[in-house]
Design a protein around this motif. Structure first.
Motif, PDB file in Angstrom:
ATOM      1  N   ALA A  37     -35.788 -37.811  29.089  1.00 45.68           N
ATOM      2  CA  ALA A  37     -35.073 -38.393  27.952  1.00 45.68           C
ATOM      3  C   ALA A  37     -35.087 -39.913  28.024  1.00 45.68           C
ATOM      4  CB  ALA A  37     -33.635 -37.878  27.925  1.00 45.68           C
ATOM      5  N   GLY A  38     -34.903 -40.455  29.216  1.00 49.94           N
ATOM      6  CA  GLY A  38     -34.933 -41.908  29.375  1.00 49.94           C
ATOM      7  C   GLY A  38     -36.287 -42.501  29.039  1.00 49.94           C
ATOM      8  N   CYS A  39     -37.351 -41.846  29.487  1.00 50.15           N
ATOM      9  CA  CYS A  39     -38.698 -42.319  29.171  1.00 50.15           C
ATOM     10  C   CYS A  39     -38.986 -42.229  27.674  1.00 50.15           C
ATOM     11  CB  CYS A  39     -39.737 -41.520  29.946  1.00 50.15           C
ATOM     12  SG  CYS A  39     -39.801 -41.914  31.688  1.00 50.15           S
ATOM     13  N   GLY A  40     -38.496 -41.177  27.046  1.00 50.32           N
ATOM     14  CA  GLY A  40     -38.696 -41.030  25.602  1.00 50.32           C
ATOM     15  C   GLY A  40     -37.969 -42.102  24.812  1.00 50.32           C
ATOM     16  N   ILE A  41     -36.731 -42.391  25.195  1.00 48.94           N
ATOM     17  CA  ILE A  41     -35.975 -43.436  24.510  1.00 48.94           C
ATOM     18  C   ILE A  41     -36.614 -44.795  24.747  1.00 48.94           C
ATOM     19  CG2 ILE A  41     -33.754 -44.636  24.492  1.00 48.94           C
ATOM     20  CD1 ILE A  41     -32.471 -41.889  25.057  1.00 48.94           C
ATOM     21  N   ALA A  42     -37.077 -45.049  25.966  1.00 50.70           N
ATOM     22  CA  ALA A  42     -37.742 -46.317  26.271  1.00 50.70           C
ATOM     23  C   ALA A  42     -39.045 -46.450  25.484  1.00 50.70           C
ATOM     24  CB  ALA A  42     -38.003 -46.423  27.765  1.00 50.70           C
ATOM     25  N   ALA A  43     -39.797 -45.370  25.374  1.00 51.19           N
ATOM     26  CA  ALA A  43     -41.050 -45.410  24.621  1.00 51.19           C
ATOM     27  C   ALA A  43     -40.795 -45.669  23.145  1.00 51.19           C
ATOM     28  CB  ALA A  43     -41.813 -44.103  24.805  1.00 51.19           C
ATOM     29  N   LEU A  44     -39.763 -45.032  22.588  1.00 52.42           N
ATOM     30  CA  LEU A  44     -39.415 -45.263  21.185  1.00 52.42           C
ATOM     31  C   LEU A  44     -38.974 -46.703  20.970  1.00 52.42           C
ATOM     32  CD1 LEU A  44     -39.120 -43.889  18.433  1.00 52.42           C
ATOM     33  CD2 LEU A  44     -36.783 -43.316  19.060  1.00 52.42           C
TER      34      LEU A  44
END
Length: 88
Positions: A37-44
């Motif tokens: 989830a953290g990587c997804g939010i950072a990527a977005l």
């Protein structure tokens, strides 16, 4: 609710179940879910941060936030590819 909303909810449920099935096989499922989830939010956030330079941004709404949190960085990459396909 119409058929499109029902289809979207069913697709979301299948995605959540698939992610849960994969995470349950890991040694630390909660930590893995938080990392994803953290990587997804950072990527977005990174895509939207560089939107001024690239000209391609992803709108932040419930759908994109769901994809970023549940599917992580690969989900954001798919959103970006879909956005690029719509532009061209």
């Amino acid at each position: 609710m119409n058929a499109v909303q029902i289809g979207a909810l069913l697709f979301a449920a299948v995605c959540v179940l698939a992610v849960c099935a994969v995470l349950c096989k890991k040694r630390h499922p909660f930590r893995g879910a938080l990392k994803s989830a953290g990587c997804g939010i950072a990527a977005l956030g990174a895509v939207n941060l560089f939107a001024a330079f690239t000209g391609v941004g992803i709108a932040l709404n419930y759908g994109t936030a769901f994809v970023a949190v549940v599917l992580g960085a690969p989900g954001v990459i798919c959103l970006l590819l879909l956005r690029l396909a719509v532009l061209f």
